[in-house]
Design an enzyme around this catalytic site. Sequence first.
Site, mmCIF file in Angstrom:
data_model
loop_
_atom_site.group_PDB
_atom_site.id
_atom_site.type_symbol
_atom_site.label_atom_id
_atom_site.label_comp_id
_atom_site.label_asym_id
_atom_site.label_seq_id
_atom_site.Cartn_x
_atom_site.Cartn_y
_atom_site.Cartn_z
ATOM 1 N N SER A 130 0.848 -1.195 0.000
ATOM 2 C CA SER A 130 0.000 0.000 0.000
ATOM 3 C C SER A 130 0.881 1.241 0.000
ATOM 4 O O SER A 130 2.006 1.213 0.523
ATOM 5 C CB SER A 130 -0.878 0.017 1.261
ATOM 6 O OG SER A 130 -1.599 1.236 1.345
ATOM 7 N N TYR A 143 -1.943 -0.795 10.428
ATOM 8 C CA TYR A 143 -2.086 -1.128 9.000
ATOM 9 C C TYR A 143 -0.860 -0.634 8.235
ATOM 10 O O TYR A 143 -0.266 -1.383 7.451
ATOM 11 C CB TYR A 143 -3.366 -0.504 8.445
ATOM 12 C CG TYR A 143 -3.619 -0.821 6.987
ATOM 13 C CD1 TYR A 143 -4.024 -2.094 6.589
ATOM 14 C CD2 TYR A 143 -3.439 0.147 6.000
ATOM 15 C CE1 TYR A 143 -4.258 -2.391 5.249
ATOM 16 C CE2 TYR A 143 -3.668 -0.135 4.665
ATOM 17 C CZ TYR A 143 -4.077 -1.408 4.295
ATOM 18 O OH TYR A 143 -4.300 -1.697 2.956
HETATM 19 P P1 NAD Z 1 -11.270 -6.651 0.615
HETATM 20 O O1 NAD Z 1 -11.592 -6.528 2.054
HETATM 21 O O2 NAD Z 1 -12.348 -6.513 -0.395
HETATM 22 O O3 NAD Z 1 -10.504 -8.035 0.336
HETATM 23 C C1 NAD Z 1 -9.579 -8.595 1.245
HETATM 24 C C2 NAD Z 1 -9.729 -10.101 1.159
HETATM 25 O O4 NAD Z 1 -8.771 -10.714 2.048
HETATM 26 C C3 NAD Z 1 -11.132 -10.561 1.577
HETATM 27 O O5 NAD Z 1 -11.732 -11.358 0.584
HETATM 28 C C4 NAD Z 1 -10.882 -11.316 2.872
HETATM 29 O O6 NAD Z 1 -11.779 -12.396 3.084
HETATM 30 C C5 NAD Z 1 -9.430 -11.795 2.683
HETATM 31 N N1 NAD Z 1 -8.903 -12.092 4.005
HETATM 32 C C6 NAD Z 1 -8.791 -11.229 5.056
HETATM 33 N N2 NAD Z 1 -8.410 -11.892 6.153
HETATM 34 C C7 NAD Z 1 -8.269 -13.197 5.796
HETATM 35 C C8 NAD Z 1 -7.912 -14.373 6.501
HETATM 36 N N3 NAD Z 1 -7.638 -14.354 7.821
HETATM 37 N N4 NAD Z 1 -7.857 -15.534 5.827
HETATM 38 C C9 NAD Z 1 -8.159 -15.583 4.504
HETATM 39 N N5 NAD Z 1 -8.498 -14.500 3.772
HETATM 40 C C10 NAD Z 1 -8.572 -13.314 4.424
HETATM 41 O O7 NAD Z 1 -10.146 -5.578 0.367
HETATM 42 P P2 NAD Z 1 -9.364 -5.138 -0.949
HETATM 43 O O8 NAD Z 1 -9.452 -3.672 -0.992
HETATM 44 O O9 NAD Z 1 -9.734 -5.954 -2.140
HETATM 45 O O10 NAD Z 1 -7.881 -5.508 -0.467
HETATM 46 C C11 NAD Z 1 -6.975 -6.329 -1.205
HETATM 47 C C12 NAD Z 1 -5.568 -5.923 -0.810
HETATM 48 O O11 NAD Z 1 -5.334 -4.566 -1.232
HETATM 49 C C13 NAD Z 1 -5.331 -5.948 0.694
HETATM 50 O O12 NAD Z 1 -4.045 -6.464 0.961
HETATM 51 C C14 NAD Z 1 -5.396 -4.474 1.074
HETATM 52 O O13 NAD Z 1 -4.690 -4.196 2.245
HETATM 53 C C15 NAD Z 1 -4.780 -3.840 -0.152
HETATM 54 N N6 NAD Z 1 -5.072 -2.420 -0.326
HETATM 55 C C16 NAD Z 1 -6.367 -1.989 -0.417
HETATM 56 C C17 NAD Z 1 -6.624 -0.627 -0.552
HETATM 57 C C18 NAD Z 1 -8.039 -0.092 -0.630
HETATM 58 O O14 NAD Z 1 -8.221 1.132 -0.518
HETATM 59 N N7 NAD Z 1 -9.040 -0.903 -0.839
HETATM 60 C C19 NAD Z 1 -5.557 0.279 -0.642
HETATM 61 C C20 NAD Z 1 -4.244 -0.203 -0.568
HETATM 62 C C21 NAD Z 1 -4.020 -1.561 -0.417
#
Ligand code: NAD
Length: 243
Positions: A130, A143
């Site tokens: 991120s 985070y």
């Molecule tokens: P999201 O919450 O839609 O998806 C995250 C997924 O990770 C979910 O499907 C969840 O079930 C899975 N997960 C979480 N804990 C788990 C566990 N204990 N066991 C198995 N699976 C697990 O979020 P997203 O936005 O699609 O995030 C994807 C990645 O992108 C993440 O690493 C997040 O930190 C990163 N990210 C997101 C953003 C944003 O603004 N959305 C920004 C920067 C980085």
Amino acid sequence: MDLNGKTALVTGAAGGIGIAIVERIGHAGARVAVADRVMDGIAADAHLPGDLLDPTYADGLAEAAARQLGGLDIVINNAGAITRGPVAETTDADWSLSLGVSVEAPFRICRAAIPLMASGGGGAIVNTASCWGLRPGPNHALYCMTKAALASLTQCMGMDYAHQGIRINAVCPNEVDTPMLRSGFAKRGFDPNKAVEELAETVPLGRSAGPGDIADVILFLASDAARYICGALVEVNGGKPVS
Ligand code: NAD
């Protein structure tokens, strides 16, 4: 970006960005194993449900994917958990969740995947870090720290395994319109639709990122088109490096 003949493992496959990754990687020709807690309706060549907080599950994912797909060329460590608030409001449970999902699980998966990839002549790992791991963000200390740890792990592994033909990189998004972002707005009492609209005004490119904007870069980094990129932290932020 042709992935025909390749095999890939994607974690967080049921999340906003994860679904877009699975679609793109599959469309590019790879056979895909998906991992998440629940994956109803996600089309893939192998389903490996489980909780990444379980060390045995995380340790075994790469081998399980290789067994079901007949090899392992690509790993996308995309799962993430967001814990919110400054340090004084952070619980032990927040600590375990953040470190467990965003640092320990990718470490365990990479540790198991790297020897498999090396024995197959190489591979590519892409971690979803991120912008908040590259610079501080307000009221999300844990985070940010976990994403910084994942970014550092990526750079170090990128150096250590390049000689085995394994390229290890990370994508670093800023805010992306997914359930993770929207749940944060809802938790703070904002209307998620309105908040996402307002967020777009703060982005130099004039819109918030969608999952596909991030997944396209992950596909690129996983493909041979990125053959000379190794240990890189690639920001995908529409021109907005900080929040
Ligand atoms: P999201 O919450 O839609 O998806 C995250 C997924 O990770 C979910 O499907 C969840 O079930 C899975 N997960 C979480 N804990 C788990 C566990 N204990 N066991 C198995 N699976 C697990 O979020 P997203 O936005 O699609 O995030 C994807 C990645 O992108 C993440 O690493 C997040 O930190 C990163 N990210 C997101 C953003 C944003 O603004 N959305 C920004 C920067 C980085």
